[in-house]
Design a protein around this motif. Structure first.
Motif, PDB file in Angstrom:
ATOM      1  N   GLU A 131      -0.789 -15.867  -1.435  1.00  0.00           N
ATOM      2  CA  GLU A 131      -1.907 -16.037  -2.361  1.00  0.00           C
ATOM      3  C   GLU A 131      -1.876 -14.996  -3.469  1.00  0.00           C
ATOM      4  N   VAL A 132      -1.586 -13.765  -3.084  1.00  0.00           N
ATOM      5  CA  VAL A 132      -1.535 -12.699  -4.081  1.00  0.00           C
ATOM      6  C   VAL A 132      -0.412 -12.947  -5.076  1.00  0.00           C
ATOM      7  N   VAL A 133       0.761 -13.260  -4.575  1.00  0.00           N
ATOM      8  CA  VAL A 133       1.915 -13.486  -5.449  1.00  0.00           C
ATOM      9  C   VAL A 133       1.634 -14.609  -6.442  1.00  0.00           C
ATOM     10  N   ASN A 134       1.044 -15.697  -5.970  1.00  0.00           N
ATOM     11  CA  ASN A 134       0.739 -16.820  -6.852  1.00  0.00           C
ATOM     12  C   ASN A 134      -0.371 -16.487  -7.835  1.00  0.00           C
ATOM     13  N   ALA A 135      -1.396 -15.778  -7.358  1.00  0.00           N
ATOM     14  CA  ALA A 135      -2.536 -15.463  -8.217  1.00  0.00           C
ATOM     15  C   ALA A 135      -2.139 -14.564  -9.374  1.00  0.00           C
ATOM     16  N   VAL A 136      -1.276 -13.579  -9.106  1.00  0.00           N
ATOM     17  CA  VAL A 136      -0.923 -12.604 -10.143  1.00  0.00           C
ATOM     18  C   VAL A 136       0.405 -12.927 -10.817  1.00  0.00           C
ATOM     19  N   GLN A 137       1.024 -14.052 -10.411  1.00  0.00           N
ATOM     20  CA  GLN A 137       2.327 -14.435 -10.946  1.00  0.00           C
ATOM     21  C   GLN A 137       3.317 -13.277 -10.794  1.00  0.00           C
ATOM     22  N   GLY A 138       3.310 -12.704  -9.589  1.00  0.00           N
ATOM     23  CA  GLY A 138       4.099 -11.516  -9.340  1.00  0.00           C
ATOM     24  C   GLY A 138       5.475 -11.804  -8.780  1.00  0.00           C
ATOM     25  N   ILE A 139       6.274 -10.754  -8.723  1.00  0.00           N
ATOM     26  CA  ILE A 139       7.612 -10.817  -8.138  1.00  0.00           C
ATOM     27  C   ILE A 139       7.624  -9.904  -6.915  1.00  0.00           C
ATOM     28  N   VAL A 140       8.085 -10.441  -5.778  1.00  0.00           N
ATOM     29  CA  VAL A 140       8.166  -9.638  -4.562  1.00  0.00           C
ATOM     30  C   VAL A 140       9.443  -8.807  -4.619  1.00  0.00           C
ATOM     31  N   ILE A 141       9.267  -7.512  -4.869  1.00  0.00           N
ATOM     32  CA  ILE A 141      10.411  -6.599  -4.897  1.00  0.00           C
ATOM     33  C   ILE A 141      10.851  -6.265  -3.476  1.00  0.00           C
ATOM     34  N   GLN A 142       9.873  -6.162  -2.595  1.00  0.00           N
ATOM     35  CA  GLN A 142      10.182  -5.860  -1.195  1.00  0.00           C
ATOM     36  C   GLN A 142       9.182  -6.580  -0.310  1.00  0.00           C
ATOM     37  N   GLN A 143       9.691  -7.315   0.659  1.00  0.00           N
ATOM     38  CA  GLN A 143       8.816  -7.975   1.625  1.00  0.00           C
ATOM     39  C   GLN A 143       8.874  -7.199   2.927  1.00  0.00           C
ATOM     40  N   GLY A 144       7.759  -6.594   3.261  1.00  0.00           N
ATOM     41  CA  GLY A 144       7.706  -5.777   4.464  1.00  0.00           C
ATOM     42  C   GLY A 144       7.388  -6.592   5.697  1.00  0.00           C
ATOM     43  N   HIS A 145       7.223  -5.902   6.794  1.00  0.00           N
ATOM     44  CA  HIS A 145       6.972  -6.572   8.069  1.00  0.00           C
ATOM     45  C   HIS A 145       5.684  -6.090   8.726  1.00  0.00           C
ATOM     46  N   GLU A 181       7.342  -1.359 -14.812  1.00  0.00           N
ATOM     47  CA  GLU A 181       7.985  -0.205 -15.452  1.00  0.00           C
ATOM     48  C   GLU A 181       7.521   1.102 -14.818  1.00  0.00           C
ATOM     49  N   ALA A 182       6.211   1.225 -14.582  1.00  0.00           N
ATOM     50  CA  ALA A 182       5.690   2.453 -13.998  1.00  0.00           C
ATOM     51  C   ALA A 182       6.246   2.659 -12.592  1.00  0.00           C
ATOM     52  N   PHE A 183       6.445   1.581 -11.853  1.00  0.00           N
ATOM     53  CA  PHE A 183       6.978   1.679 -10.499  1.00  0.00           C
ATOM     54  C   PHE A 183       8.429   2.184 -10.515  1.00  0.00           C
ATOM     55  N   HIS A 184       9.232   1.618 -11.386  1.00  0.00           N
ATOM     56  CA  HIS A 184      10.631   2.048 -11.450  1.00  0.00           C
ATOM     57  C   HIS A 184      10.740   3.466 -11.993  1.00  0.00           C
ATOM     58  N   ALA A 185       9.788   3.874 -12.836  1.00  0.00           N
ATOM     59  CA  ALA A 185       9.814   5.220 -13.404  1.00  0.00           C
ATOM     60  C   ALA A 185       9.605   6.296 -12.342  1.00  0.00           C
ATOM     61  N   VAL A 186       8.957   5.948 -11.233  1.00  0.00           N
ATOM     62  CA  VAL A 186       8.723   6.937 -10.171  1.00  0.00           C
ATOM     63  C   VAL A 186       9.697   6.751  -9.003  1.00  0.00           C
ATOM     64  N   GLY A 187      10.749   5.970  -9.204  1.00  0.00           N
ATOM     65  CA  GLY A 187      11.781   5.864  -8.185  1.00  0.00           C
ATOM     66  C   GLY A 187      11.898   4.539  -7.486  1.00  0.00           C
ATOM     67  N   GLY A 188      11.017   3.586  -7.799  1.00  0.00           N
ATOM     68  CA  GLY A 188      11.111   2.267  -7.191  1.00  0.00           C
ATOM     69  C   GLY A 188      10.908   2.297  -5.688  1.00  0.00           C
ATOM     70  N   VAL A 189      11.658   1.459  -4.976  1.00  0.00           N
ATOM     71  CA  VAL A 189      11.441   1.296  -3.535  1.00  0.00           C
ATOM     72  C   VAL A 189      12.114   2.383  -2.705  1.00  0.00           C
ATOM     73  N   ALA A 190      12.821   3.288  -3.354  1.00  0.00           N
ATOM     74  CA  ALA A 190      13.604   4.275  -2.606  1.00  0.00           C
ATOM     75  C   ALA A 190      12.765   5.064  -1.615  1.00  0.00           C
ATOM     76  N   SER A 191      11.526   5.409  -2.003  1.00  0.00           N
ATOM     77  CA  SER A 191      10.693   6.240  -1.123  1.00  0.00           C
ATOM     78  C   SER A 191       9.623   5.442  -0.384  1.00  0.00           C
ATOM     79  N   ILE A 192       9.661   4.108  -0.493  1.00  0.00           N
ATOM     80  CA  ILE A 192       8.621   3.267   0.098  1.00  0.00           C
ATOM     81  C   ILE A 192       9.100   2.690   1.430  1.00  0.00           C
ATOM     82  N   SER A 193       8.274   2.785   2.441  1.00  0.00           N
ATOM     83  CA  SER A 193       8.597   2.245   3.753  1.00  0.00           C
ATOM     84  C   SER A 193       8.964   0.761   3.650  1.00  0.00           C
ATOM     85  N   LYS A 194       9.998   0.379   4.402  1.00  0.00           N
ATOM     86  CA  LYS A 194      10.451  -1.007   4.374  1.00  0.00           C
ATOM     87  C   LYS A 194       9.450  -1.956   5.032  1.00  0.00           C
TER      88      LYS A 194
END
Length: 471
Positions: free
Chosen positions: A12-26, A77-90
């Motif tokens: 629902e969130v992805v469709n509502a905001v027309q977003g792109i899932v960079i990482q799908q967690g569990h 852009e702001a997300f990639h500027a701070v390192g992207g998914v490198a420091s984010i839990s999978k």
């Protein structure tokens, strides 16, 4: 802290905001709520990382995850500027959009659609909050109403107002504020108000916008692009409102004011307990007591009645108006009248512009008919090149009503003293509030009516704290 306990599935969130899932967690495929503050309990929540000139929540994404966030809605852009998914839990979802603030609005708009709760939108230079509360007080006996909490009326606050809606709500009364062109248009796009009310158009934010014409265009965005069943509620006393070009597209309008209107104010009288107002509604005349002060509140009440008349199957009776207005109170710092020790205090310190300042002075002068009027007036901000003339106009009005004592605070407030006569005791301080307050206290006499007024940044309610300490 701004958060809402509103559930969304990832899809629902992805469709509502027309977003792109960079990482799908569990961690989970649904979110228990939405938040923009890492200080919240974020367990199972979607954290929306907002950013701007002063603050960038993308710097705190790790803290959001540690606080339990199940998903992150980020600006690409702001997300990639701070390192992207490198420091984010999978285990955590990361959904990217061009602008997370825009995404928050889209998510709120999606939720408003799925619960299908119609909205009454209220904007204007003055009286938004009071009119919003009046509308709610008139609707509550008839249906379940949700209103903007406090003054959460901007591009962050309005989405959270809508995210708090539930299927059992029948109506939402949403306050809409702005600082720049395009903001009301965006709020209108998000909320899709069925009923749209502009209280008035005045010099609030004129410093940023440059002219009253630009203020009118900004407020008038509420009337743009109506749907066929939408209703415009129009203040006939304000020619800038009447002249808004968007009104021509409305098939249905309700009018209010002192001039000929659907809800007409015939007469107002200030009493010890508030206002006595004579209204004319659909050819019938009746009297209503309003437990608020200031003639402008009679017009706010007329606007509220006009809006509610567009919603209810039958217009409210005078007896129901009396009953429903009886418990109405102002929020802190909005023409709140109270006795403190030996004095009557009119606390209108929440905010100020020229129109509200003049109105507060006139209302307080009426209350001080048999006593002295003393005034602590803080600088009116956001006036730009209009500041000197506006503050001089305040001084002229204080001179006209015969204010006995005037304390002015802030660098821009100095011109208030230009128009005052030698009969008025006057002091101006740029930044020493303690010195001004101490002087003000020595000038008071038993029975004085004390007006506190100023922009939020002036914090003139501090005078009230001094008075309460003396009482």
């Amino acid at each position: 802290m701004i958060s809402a306990q509103t559930m969304f599935r990832r899809e629902e969130v992805v469709n509502a905001v027309q977003g792109i899932v960079i990482q799908q967690g569990h961690r989970r495929d649904e979110y228990l709520g939405v938040s923009t503050d890492t200080r919240d309990d974020l367990e199972g929540m979607l954290f929306v990382a907002l950013w701007g000139r002063v603050y960038n929540a993308h710097n705190f994404l790790v803290q959001a995850v540690e606080a339990g966030a199940a998903g992150l809605l980020v600006s690409r852009e702001a997300f990639h500027a701070v390192g992207g998914v490198a420091s984010i839990s999978k285990e955590v979802d990361v959904i990217a959009v061009e602008d997370s603030l825009w995404g928050l609005g889209e998510l709120a708009s999606f939720h408003r659609d799925r619960v299908n709760v119609p909205v009454i939108g209220v904007t204007g230079s003055n009286g938004k909050t009071t009119t919003k509360e009046m509308i709610a007080s008139l609707l509550k006996p008839h249906c379940n109403v949700w209103t903007t909490p406090g003054n959460l009326n901007n591009l962050i606050g309005l989405p959270f107002t809508l995210l708090a809606l539930r299927p059992h709500h029948d109506w939402c009364v949403a306050e809409m504020g702005m600082n720049a062109r395009g903001e009301i248009a965006r709020l209108t796009e998000i909320a899709k108000p069925r009923v749209r009310l502009v209280t008035n158009i005045g010099p609030a934010h004129i410093g940023e916008l440059g002219s009253l014409e630009q203020v009118a265009l900004a407020k008038g965005e509420l009337f743009e692009n109506p749907q066929p069943l939408d209703v415009a509620v129009v203040n006939v006393d304000d020619q800038r409102v009447v002249g808004l070009k968007g009104l021509a597209a409305f098939q249905c309008k309700r009018t209010f004011g002192r001039g000929p209107a659907d809800v007409q104010v015939h007469h107002t009288e200030t009493t010890p307990k508030g206002l006595r107002i004579v209204f004319q509604l659909q050819g019938k005349e009746g009297e209503v007591a309003l437990p608020l002060y200031g003639d402008h509140n009679a017009i706010n009440a007329a606007g509220a009645i006009a809006a509610v008349s567009a919603v209810l199957p039958t217009p409210p009776s005078f007896s129901s108006l009396q009953d429903n207005f009886r418990g109405l109170t102002t929020t802190g710092g909005r023409l709140n009248v109270r006795n403190v020790g030996l004095y009557t205090v009119v606390d209108d310190s929440y905010n100020a512009n020229l129109v509200s300042g003049l109105s507060a002075i006139r209302t307080s002068a009426q209350m001080a008919e048999r006593s002295r009027l003393v005034v602590a007036f803080g600088e009116m901000l956001e006036l730009g090149e209009f500041s000197i003339d506006a503050h001089r106009e305040i001084g002229r009005e204080l001179a006209r009503v015969g204010a006995a004592v005037v304390a002015a605070f802030g660098s821009g407030a100095a011109p208030i003293g230009d128009a005052l006569s030698s009969m008025t005791s006057f002091r101006h301080e740029v930044d020493d509030f303690s010195a001004l307050s101490e002087w003000f206290m020595t000038e008071l006499q038993e029975g004085d009516v004390i007006l506190l007024k100023g922009s939020r940044g002036s914090r003139m309610e501090r005078i009230l704290e001094y008075l309460e300490g003396m009482a």
